[in-house]
Write a protein that holds these residues in place. Structure first.
Motif, PDB file in Angstrom:
ATOM      1  N   TYR A 183       0.838  -1.192   0.000  1.00  0.00           N
ATOM      2  CA  TYR A 183       0.000   0.000   0.000  1.00  0.00           C
ATOM      3  C   TYR A 183       0.871   1.239   0.000  1.00  0.00           C
ATOM      4  O   TYR A 183       2.032   1.208   0.430  1.00  0.00           O
ATOM      5  CB  TYR A 183      -0.906   0.036   1.244  1.00  0.00           C
ATOM      6  N   LYS A 184       0.313   2.351  -0.456  1.00  0.00           N
ATOM      7  CA  LYS A 184       1.007   3.630  -0.367  1.00  0.00           C
ATOM      8  C   LYS A 184       1.118   4.042   1.096  1.00  0.00           C
ATOM      9  O   LYS A 184       0.308   3.658   1.934  1.00  0.00           O
ATOM     10  CB  LYS A 184       0.237   4.696  -1.148  1.00  0.00           C
ATOM     11  N   ASP A 185       2.110   4.854   1.384  1.00  0.00           N
ATOM     12  CA  ASP A 185       2.324   5.286   2.761  1.00  0.00           C
ATOM     13  C   ASP A 185       1.312   6.321   3.235  1.00  0.00           C
ATOM     14  O   ASP A 185       0.987   6.381   4.429  1.00  0.00           O
ATOM     15  CB  ASP A 185       3.733   5.876   2.919  1.00  0.00           C
ATOM     16  N   LEU A 192      -4.429   2.570  -6.912  1.00  0.00           N
ATOM     17  CA  LEU A 192      -3.883   1.450  -6.146  1.00  0.00           C
ATOM     18  C   LEU A 192      -3.443   0.308  -7.057  1.00  0.00           C
ATOM     19  O   LEU A 192      -2.340  -0.237  -6.898  1.00  0.00           O
ATOM     20  CB  LEU A 192      -4.907   0.938  -5.127  1.00  0.00           C
ATOM     21  N   VAL A 193      -4.291  -0.062  -8.005  1.00  0.00           N
ATOM     22  CA  VAL A 193      -3.933  -1.164  -8.912  1.00  0.00           C
ATOM     23  C   VAL A 193      -2.729  -0.789  -9.778  1.00  0.00           C
ATOM     24  O   VAL A 193      -1.765  -1.568  -9.881  1.00  0.00           O
ATOM     25  CB  VAL A 193      -5.138  -1.590  -9.772  1.00  0.00           C
ATOM     26  N   PRO A 194      -2.713   0.404 -10.419  1.00  0.00           N
ATOM     27  CA  PRO A 194      -1.511   0.788 -11.167  1.00  0.00           C
ATOM     28  C   PRO A 194      -0.268   0.851 -10.275  1.00  0.00           C
ATOM     29  O   PRO A 194       0.828   0.471 -10.712  1.00  0.00           O
ATOM     30  CB  PRO A 194      -1.863   2.178 -11.719  1.00  0.00           C
ATOM     31  N   PHE A 195      -0.424   1.319  -9.045  1.00  0.00           N
ATOM     32  CA  PHE A 195       0.683   1.365  -8.092  1.00  0.00           C
ATOM     33  C   PHE A 195       1.277  -0.017  -7.871  1.00  0.00           C
ATOM     34  O   PHE A 195       2.500  -0.201  -7.873  1.00  0.00           O
ATOM     35  CB  PHE A 195       0.174   1.948  -6.771  1.00  0.00           C
ATOM     36  N   ARG A 196       0.410  -0.993  -7.710  1.00  0.00           N
ATOM     37  CA  ARG A 196       0.880  -2.356  -7.473  1.00  0.00           C
ATOM     38  C   ARG A 196       1.463  -3.006  -8.719  1.00  0.00           C
ATOM     39  O   ARG A 196       2.175  -4.015  -8.616  1.00  0.00           O
ATOM     40  CB  ARG A 196      -0.262  -3.217  -6.927  1.00  0.00           C
ATOM     41  N   ASN A 197       1.161  -2.456  -9.876  1.00  0.00           N
ATOM     42  CA  ASN A 197       1.661  -3.049 -11.120  1.00  0.00           C
ATOM     43  C   ASN A 197       2.955  -2.415 -11.608  1.00  0.00           C
ATOM     44  O   ASN A 197       3.414  -2.734 -12.706  1.00  0.00           O
ATOM     45  CB  ASN A 197       0.592  -2.956 -12.213  1.00  0.00           C
TER      46      ASN A 197
END
Length: 264
Positions: A135-137, A153-158
């Motif tokens: 997760y982001k901080d 969130l999904v793009p962040f995880r990808n």
């Protein structure tokens, strides 16, 4: 984890023969299990029983927002769940028969994310992460459920995240113990990029082991996947605990030799 080692004299007839007595110390390794979001301690009990069979003191527990505290599902935050984990760790480490230098933390998904952060706050010798979430901080005190409303969130995880840019990954970078990461082949929740970010984050671990469970989804919902994961985890814990015990015995033997040499 100490090993009791002492020289003894054994009476025989009118004489004595010399022996060396070796036994496990009263303090044992501790293993703390952290379930994932939407899970419960029930998911870990079978593996905890197997770990207990290795001579470990094990603890499973329910994070707030789950089971007895399910009413907090919509409001509980990461900060509160990390407090839950810290409280569980401190309870386990405080038990009279737990070796504070030999504690393992085993986390699943969200629980693995929290477990990674825990390593920066408490001594952890062994860290096992199954399909760890990321997760982001920002918005640390928001309700955990709200984090999934973030369209990024999904793009962040990808995408690959540098350990310098994330609290959980930063904790992994400072972790100096032994780590295990288990990935599910058909994980539709945690993409491979997250696993890559975690693996790259470990800068100086004592050891780093990575395993892929073929056919498994994120929740390891089929029995074959569960069995495979349990086998991987228990084999790894067995190697870690056995190695620690051997090192402790070797240190005792060396210390005994040094004392004997110093004495003449």
């Amino acid at each position: 984890m100490g090993i009791r080692l002492e020289s003894i004299d054994i009476p025989v007839a009118s004489e004595q023969i010399q022996g060396t007595f070796l036994a496990p110390a009263q303090s044992l390794p501790g293993v703390l299990f952290v379930h994932g979001w939407g899970g419960s301690q029930e998911h870990d009990l079978a593996r905890a029983r197997e770990a207990a069979g290795l001579g470990c003191v094990c603890l499973t527990f329910d994070l707030r927002g789950h089971e007895r505290h399910a009413r907090q599902w919509e409001t509980v935050s990461r900060a509160q769940n990390l407090d839950d984990l810290l409280a569980a760790y401190d309870w386990l480490a405080g038990q009279y028969n737990v070796d504070g230098d030999a504690i393992a933390v085993v986390g699943i998904s969200y629980g693995a994310y929290l477990a990674a952060i825990l390593t920066a706050l408490r001594p952890v010798r062994w860290l096992a992460l199954r399909t760890p979430a990321l997760y982001k901080d920002e918005h640390w005190d928001w309700a955990k459920r709200r984090l999934h409303e973030d369209p990024d969130l999904v793009p962040f995880r990808n995408r690959r995240i540098a350990w310098q840019d994330n609290r959980a990954l930063g904790a992994c970078a400072r972790f100096a113990g032994d780590a295990l990461i288990v990935e599910a082949q058909h994980d539709r929740v945690i993409p491979h990029a997250v696993i890559e970010s975690y693996l790259a984050a470990f800068q100086n671990p004592r050891s780093l082991t990575s395993r892929l469970v073929r056919g498994a989804d994120h929740g390891f919902t089929d029995k074959a996947s569960q069995k495979d994961y349990t086998g991987i985890l228990i084999k790894w814990l067995t190697e870690m605990v056995a190695g620690y015990r051997e090192d402790a015995l070797r240190e005792k033997m060396q210390e005994r030799k040094r004392r004997a040499q110093a004495g003449g």
